[in-house]
Design a protein around this motif. Structure first.
Motif: not given
Lengths: 482, 353
Positions: B137-145, A367-387
């Protein structure tokens, strides 16, 4: 100074000092649940003079100070220091003044983000940055992290919406940066304070800029049968000169998870969804929405929905806004990333993330803020599984490295804190990290403000931590995360 | 369009200056040398004008990365050819003005209250520090902290922290249409109307000059048609905004001494003496009748800068508004860390003793 004498000294300058184990536990993490650290003492001052006295005392004694608002940060910026105190600004929760003439509001740092907009709504005004935790997060924390939200493509980040700060130096001096005017003499310390993660000064008052509430809002939802086509559509919207207030994207795993969770009416077979919000004056907005509709169809959208009434708009948004908890149902644990890339790289980065997912043997929803290229990939895992935890962290590190390779950054809005301190070594060279340490020392020569955060030491990068969200164990399960 | 990368030569010169302790005066197109404090002595010039060219510009990214020596006019035309612009509307003081000078002086045009200042559009920067190191410093993207926001710190720094090599700027699509309306009013009456007008979403600039309130509206063709038929005022030339931006209005251009007042927009200080009122009232340009008038002394709030004036005037009253003690100390502390040898534009922004 030993703990007992520190407590006694703090009690002599501050009315509310927490020392008992049970109540200290409340402060042992922020939104980054994986890193727990019980603070030695927590102080809850109520006046500026108390904060000044606390700082002066800690400065003389060399005691680390970690400032804290609501503790909703996701990168461990407010994780306590083992030898330090937590300075809670929760009691600074008043809106001091609304200046309608100059469209400004002067507020204390512990005021929540949403409280500002609610307070000025009757005047037809709002405060634009809207991080997903806005119901709970404080404006002081927003300054520390330079928080964004879903509307920053049009309205900017916290740094674009704050005009003045009142601060307390590590020595305990009260000073101001910025002003009610549009600029001030000297270096732009106001800009530098934003995103400095509590390492340069203690924010004690914030003057924010208010904006008129848009006359009308229109939301379009467009479905695509190919992620690359959706990603390219984002570029086409911007190229057409349309500047949406928000432009969000979800991939198929995120769509299915959201649909199963809140039944927003999303097409489950779609490879990607774009949610595009426009705002402005009534008739012009209609024309722009029509233009956008045509553009999205030409760009390959297989289905478009349009909402203008508040209830319908909320429904289109609901799936996106509940994407994090929805994805949380797909696996026992997920790890949320926060990289930013140039928009043109969206399609290729998504493709590479899916290759990386296969390589690490873990699922991922995007899911992400596509307009400003900000990605929020959500990695799925199970902390109870070793490794599994190690694999999730390695996968996350690979994604952040990929973001840097594509000309992006390791954190768009969640901050470095302790979580991404390792990746700072990937993004910056030694010379730049050295400058960051120099900047820090210009403000905080003895290094008592939030030591060990945001900038790794040159000798070695700190060990990598992670935002570990275990099912049913979220710190703020009621908050939207997007 | 000329493109040349001189970063290595420039870094070598800074390193040499660092080692010898002989300060440098950084110069781009030499159109802003009169701004700020004059050099303390006849120091040699470090010319950045040859380090020029657009490094990266892809219109759909809304970002342009450009070398400091690139002429502002070149950047503005390239953006215009793609229906985009620099939202902070920087002034050009002649065709030689460079992007480096634009960033270093941090001056924004009439759209500033609505679209933001220079620093609001800086996304990244590469600099040579006073130690002679090339840093990014910074970059070419709108959001960068990631890391402290050193790139925004370059805006308005007058070159005292580093030699700017290149900068990445956020750009925006040009509004479909623009309408300027003029209403004959006294400065006080115009000032009183500004807060109300600033609530209208299409308003993109508010100024007063020569007995007229000037209102710029920007937006869709449809919206501008509506405003033309409903809003108060006579249609005026959009060109007036370029004159306001570049300070080329007759009275301002001819002034030997020009004061710039940055103040809370609603404040009434010096309204009667204001020659040009911009930024919804937050920016006041004053041409004193007597060169040796301390305009600053007439202020109850806000800040006054001697924008243009003789070295004598500047020395007598101080070019920039004095900073409070703690910010002054922090300015100096930053300077000492970025430029420990004190070789980059010493004294240009504040006293470094």
């Amino acid at each position: 100074m030993n703990r007992e004498s520190l407590i006694a000294a703090l009690q002599s300058v501050c009315g509310k000092v927490i020392v008992d184990d049970e109540r200290l536990r409340v402060y042992e993490t922020d939104g980054l649940m994986a890193k727990k650290q019980r603070p030695g003492v927590v102080v809850l001052p109520e006046t500026i003079a108390e904060v000044q006295a606390i700082m002066s005392l800690c400065h003389k004694a060399g005691v680390p100070v970690v400032a804290r608002g609501a503790g909703t940060g996701l990168s461990g910026g407010a994780t306590p220091h083992p030898d330090g105190i937590v300075l809670s600004l929760a009691r600074f929760n008043r809106i001091l003044e609304v200046d309608q003439q100059n469209l400004l509001a002067r507020v204390e740092p512990g005021v929540t983000n949403l409280a500002i907009s609610r307070h000025v709504a009757s005047l037809g005004l709002f405060y634009a940055p809207d991080p997903s935790s806005q119901i709970a997060c404080t404006i002081g924390g927003n300054v520390a992290e330079n928080s964004g939200g879903v509307h920053c493509l049009k309205y900017g980040l916290t740094v674009h919406n704050v005009r003045k700060l009142k601060l307390i130096s590590p020595e305990g001096e009260l000073y101001e940066v910025g002003s009610e005017a549009f600029d001030t003499a000297g270096l732009d310390l106001l800009a530098l304070m934003h995103g400095s993660e509590g390492m340069l000064g203690i924010v004690i008052e914030v003057t924010v800029r208010l904006l008129p509430i848009p006359e009308s809002i229109s939301v379009l939802l467009a479905a695509f049968d190919d992620v690359s086509v959706a990603a390219d559509a984002v570029g086409k919207i911007i190229a057409a000169g349309i500047l949406p207030a928000g432009l969000e994207m979800m991939d198929n795993p995120a769509i299915r998870a959201a649909e199963a969770f809140v039944h927003a009416g999303y097409p489950e077979e779609a490879a990607a969804l774009l949610i595009c919000e426009l705002d402005g004056s009534g008739t012009e907005l209609e024309a722009q929405a029509r233009q956008l509709d045509e553009l999205l169809r030409a760009a390959g959208a297989i289905l478009i929905r349009h909402a203008t009434e508040a209830a319908d708009r909320d429904r289109l948004w609901q799936g996106r806004k509940s994407a994090f908890p929805a994805v949380g149902r797909l696996a026992p644990d997920y790890y949320c990333m926060d990289g930013t890339i140039p928009r043109r790289e969206l399609a290729s980065v998504l493709k590479q993330i899916s290759v990386l997912a296969e390589h690490h043997g873990l699922g991922v929803a995007n899911v992400f803020h596509a307009g400003d290229g900000n990605l929020h990939p959500l990695i799925l895992y199970d902390a109870n599984q070793p490794g599994d935890t190690e694999r999730a962290e390695a996968f996350g590190a690979d994604i952040l490295t990929l973001c840097i390779e594509k000309g992006g950054t390791i954190t768009g809005e969640h901050g470095v804190g302790i979580e991404k301190i390792d990746q700072m070594c990937v993004q910056f060279r030694t010379a730049e990290l050295a400058v960051f340490h120099q900047v820090k020392s210009a403000f905080d020569e003895t290094g008592i403000l939030n030591p060990g955060k945001a900038v790794p030491t040159l000798s070695r990068c700190a060990e990598f931590g992670a935002m570990h969200v275990h099912r049913g164990e979220e710190k703020f399960p009621h908050l939207e995360r997007f | 369009m000329i493109s040349a990368d001189q970063s290595e030569e420039l870094a070598a010169k800074v390193t040499e200056a660092r080692d010898s302790g002989n300060p440098l005066v950084i110069m781009g197109g030499n159109t802003r040398a009169w701004l700020g404090n004059a050099p303390e002595a006849d120091f040699p010039t470090l010319s950045v004008a040859g380090h020029r060219g657009v490094i990266d510009y892809q219109p759909e990214e809304l970002v342009i990365r450009v070398r400091a020596g690139t002429p502002l006019t070149e950047v503005v035309s390239l953006l215009a050819a793609n229906q985009q612009y620099l939202p902070f509307e920087p002034p050009a003081f002649g065709s030689e003005s460079t992007i480096g000078g634009v960033i270093a002086t941090g001056l924004s045009g009439p759209g500033r209250p609505f679209r933001g200042a220079v620093r609001d559009h800086v996304l990244g920067a590469t600099i040579i520090s006073g130690a002679g190191e090339c840093l990014s410093f910074g970059g070419q993207v709108m959001k960068n902290v990631a890391g402290y926001d050193v790139s925004r710190l370059m805006a308005g720094s007058y070159g005292v922290l580093g030699v700017l090599l290149d900068v990445s700027l956020k750009v925006l699509p040009v509004p479909q249409a623009t309408v300027t309306l003029a209403v004959p009013l006294s400065v006080q009456a115009a000032h009183a109307r500004m807060p109300g007008l600033s609530m209208i979403p299409e308003v993109s600039a508010l100024a007063w000059y020569n007995g007229q309130l000037l209102v710029r509206y920007s937006g869709t063709e449809q919206a501008m048609a509506r405003i033309r038929s409903t809003a108060d005022g006579e249609l005026a030339e959009d060109h007036i905004w370029a004159q306001i931006r570049d300070l080329s209005l007759p009275e301002i251009a001819a002034a030997d001494v020009l004061w710039r007042i940055s103040i809370k927009p609603s404040a009434s200080d010096l309204l009667g003496e204001t020659c040009l009122l911009d930024w919804c009232g937050g920016l006041r340009w004053i041409v004193p009748a007597e060169a040796m008038t301390d305009v600053r002394a007439g202020l109850s709030q806000g800040e006054a800068m001697i924008f243009r004036g003789s070295t004598e005037t500047k020395q007598r009253f101080g070019t920039f508004h004095p900073m409070a003690p703690v910010p002054a100390r922090l300015n100096l502390a930053l300077k000492k860390r970025f430029d420990p040898a004190g070789i980059l534009n010493p004294g240009r922004l504040f006293e470094e003793a």
